[in-house]
Design a protein around this motif. Structure first.
Motif, PDB file in Angstrom:
ATOM      1  N   ARG A  79       0.836  -1.203   0.000  1.00 15.27           N
ATOM      2  CA  ARG A  79       0.000   0.000   0.000  1.00 15.27           C
ATOM      3  C   ARG A  79       0.867   1.248   0.000  1.00 15.27           C
ATOM      4  O   ARG A  79       0.444   2.297   0.465  1.00 15.27           O
ATOM      5  CB  ARG A  79      -0.905  -0.004   1.227  1.00 15.27           C
ATOM      6  CG  ARG A  79      -1.946  -1.080   1.218  1.00 15.27           C
ATOM      7  CD  ARG A  79      -2.802  -0.992   2.453  1.00 15.27           C
ATOM      8  NE  ARG A  79      -3.847  -1.993   2.457  1.00 15.27           N
ATOM      9  CZ  ARG A  79      -4.536  -2.327   3.512  1.00 15.27           C
ATOM     10  NH1 ARG A  79      -4.298  -1.734   4.668  1.00 15.27           N
ATOM     11  NH2 ARG A  79      -5.466  -3.249   3.454  1.00 15.27           N
ATOM     12  N   GLY A  80       2.081   1.105  -0.461  1.00 16.28           N
ATOM     13  CA  GLY A  80       2.983   2.243  -0.513  1.00 16.28           C
ATOM     14  C   GLY A  80       3.406   2.668   0.872  1.00 16.28           C
ATOM     15  O   GLY A  80       3.872   1.871   1.673  1.00 16.28           O
ATOM     16  N   THR A  81       3.228   3.933   1.174  1.00 21.41           N
ATOM     17  CA  THR A  81       3.630   4.487   2.453  1.00 21.41           C
ATOM     18  C   THR A  81       2.868   3.859   3.614  1.00 21.41           C
ATOM     19  O   THR A  81       3.359   3.819   4.735  1.00 21.41           O
ATOM     20  CB  THR A  81       3.379   6.011   2.455  1.00 21.41           C
ATOM     21  OG1 THR A  81       4.032   6.571   1.329  1.00 21.41           O
ATOM     22  CG2 THR A  81       3.885   6.653   3.720  1.00 21.41           C
ATOM     23  N   TRP A  82       1.686   3.332   3.348  1.00 19.96           N
ATOM     24  CA  TRP A  82       0.817   2.815   4.403  1.00 19.96           C
ATOM     25  C   TRP A  82       1.088   1.357   4.734  1.00 19.96           C
ATOM     26  O   TRP A  82       0.316   0.724   5.441  1.00 19.96           O
ATOM     27  CB  TRP A  82      -0.646   3.002   4.002  1.00 19.96           C
ATOM     28  CG  TRP A  82      -0.955   4.421   3.728  1.00 19.96           C
ATOM     29  CD1 TRP A  82      -1.109   5.007   2.510  1.00 19.96           C
ATOM     30  CD2 TRP A  82      -1.094   5.472   4.689  1.00 19.96           C
ATOM     31  NE1 TRP A  82      -1.352   6.331   2.646  1.00 19.96           N
ATOM     32  CE2 TRP A  82      -1.349   6.663   3.978  1.00 19.96           C
ATOM     33  CE3 TRP A  82      -1.038   5.527   6.070  1.00 19.96           C
ATOM     34  CZ2 TRP A  82      -1.537   7.882   4.604  1.00 19.96           C
ATOM     35  CZ3 TRP A  82      -1.239   6.747   6.689  1.00 19.96           C
ATOM     36  CH2 TRP A  82      -1.485   7.896   5.963  1.00 19.96           C
ATOM     37  N   GLY A  83       2.172   0.787   4.255  1.00 13.72           N
ATOM     38  CA  GLY A  83       2.520  -0.594   4.603  1.00 13.72           C
ATOM     39  C   GLY A  83       1.994  -1.580   3.588  1.00 13.72           C
ATOM     40  O   GLY A  83       2.035  -1.343   2.389  1.00 13.72           O
ATOM     41  N   ALA A  84       1.481  -2.696   4.065  1.00 15.01           N
ATOM     42  CA  ALA A  84       0.986  -3.746   3.185  1.00 15.01           C
ATOM     43  C   ALA A  84      -0.326  -4.301   3.729  1.00 15.01           C
ATOM     44  O   ALA A  84      -0.638  -4.180   4.904  1.00 15.01           O
ATOM     45  CB  ALA A  84       2.010  -4.873   3.075  1.00 15.01           C
ATOM     46  N   GLU A  85      -1.084  -4.922   2.821  1.00 12.63           N
ATOM     47  CA  GLU A  85      -2.325  -5.578   3.221  1.00 12.63           C
ATOM     48  C   GLU A  85      -1.993  -6.785   4.095  1.00 12.63           C
ATOM     49  O   GLU A  85      -0.894  -7.328   4.019  1.00 12.63           O
ATOM     50  CB  GLU A  85      -3.061  -6.086   1.980  1.00 12.63           C
ATOM     51  CG  GLU A  85      -3.536  -5.018   1.035  1.00 12.63           C
ATOM     52  CD  GLU A  85      -4.159  -5.613  -0.221  1.00 12.63           C
ATOM     53  OE1 GLU A  85      -4.080  -6.847  -0.416  1.00 12.63           O
ATOM     54  OE2 GLU A  85      -4.718  -4.843  -1.010  1.00 12.63           O
ATOM     55  N   PRO A  86      -2.941  -7.232   4.886  1.00 13.49           N
ATOM     56  CA  PRO A  86      -2.706  -8.472   5.643  1.00 13.49           C
ATOM     57  C   PRO A  86      -2.505  -9.645   4.681  1.00 13.49           C
ATOM     58  O   PRO A  86      -3.089  -9.677   3.602  1.00 13.49           O
ATOM     59  CB  PRO A  86      -3.996  -8.668   6.446  1.00 13.49           C
ATOM     60  CG  PRO A  86      -4.699  -7.373   6.405  1.00 13.49           C
ATOM     61  CD  PRO A  86      -4.226  -6.625   5.199  1.00 13.49           C
ATOM     62  N   THR A  87      -1.683 -10.586   5.079  1.00 13.68           N
ATOM     63  CA  THR A  87      -1.418 -11.762   4.265  1.00 13.68           C
ATOM     64  C   THR A  87      -2.116 -12.962   4.893  1.00 13.68           C
ATOM     65  O   THR A  87      -1.999 -13.191   6.094  1.00 13.68           O
ATOM     66  CB  THR A  87       0.090 -12.038   4.183  1.00 13.68           C
ATOM     67  OG1 THR A  87       0.727 -10.866   3.673  1.00 13.68           O
ATOM     68  CG2 THR A  87       0.389 -13.197   3.264  1.00 13.68           C
ATOM     69  N   PHE A  88      -2.843 -13.707   4.077  1.00  6.43           N
ATOM     70  CA  PHE A  88      -3.553 -14.897   4.534  1.00  6.43           C
ATOM     71  C   PHE A  88      -2.956 -16.113   3.840  1.00  6.43           C
ATOM     72  O   PHE A  88      -2.659 -16.079   2.647  1.00  6.43           O
ATOM     73  CB  PHE A  88      -5.050 -14.793   4.220  1.00  6.43           C
ATOM     74  CG  PHE A  88      -5.703 -13.617   4.883  1.00  6.43           C
ATOM     75  CD1 PHE A  88      -6.065 -13.667   6.214  1.00  6.43           C
ATOM     76  CD2 PHE A  88      -5.947 -12.452   4.174  1.00  6.43           C
ATOM     77  CE1 PHE A  88      -6.654 -12.582   6.836  1.00  6.43           C
ATOM     78  CE2 PHE A  88      -6.540 -11.365   4.784  1.00  6.43           C
ATOM     79  CZ  PHE A  88      -6.890 -11.429   6.120  1.00  6.43           C
TER      80      PHE A  88
END
Length: 137
Positions: free
Chosen positions: A55-64
């Motif tokens: 998500r760019g500056t906002w980190g990453a989505e949760p990984t499942f």
């Protein structure tokens, strides 16, 4: 003309068994949930990964993660017999693993408590400042 089912309809009896979630695998293996993908790699278990996009500056989505059911059952037996080399701090049935889990949980709870304390103090400071400014002539 052949009859094709709608895209959302489930398949018939020959449908494969659904893949297992991390929660289900954590009940079968004596491995901490955070380390299940690493343990699966060591045990040659097929894993489907979803999410985790940046998500760019906002980190990453949760990984499942979802694990192949037949591979999980095979690996559960291999892990129980000690044929898969899993570090002791990844496991839930060793003193190192329980100690790591304890300190991780404790540090998360202390950090959460400190954050809430700072937040409450900040709110009280803002309210005190507003009340002070409203009462001063």
């Amino acid at each position: 003309m052949p009859i094709t089912p709608e895209p959302g309809t489930p398949e018939t009896v020959h449908e494969e068994e659904p893949w297992l979630s991390s929660d289900e695998v954590a009940k079968l293996w004596p491995v901490r949930k955070d380390w299940l993908p690493g343990a699966a790699r060591r045990a040659d278990v097929r894993v489907r990964r979803s999410g985790g996009a940046s998500r760019g500056t906002w980190g990453a989505e949760p990984t499942f993660y979802h694990f192949h059911p037949e591979d999980v059952r095979r690996a559960a037996l291999a892990i129980a017999e000690g044929h898969v080399d899993i570090p002791s701090n990844w496991r839930t049935d060793t003193p190192d693993g329980r100690r790591t889990e304890f300190w991780g949980t404790l540090s998360a709870r202390v950090a959460g408590t400190l954050f809430l304390a700072v937040l409450v103090c900040g709110v009280f400071l803002i309210l005190g400042t507003v009340i002070f400014l409203l009462t001063v002539d």
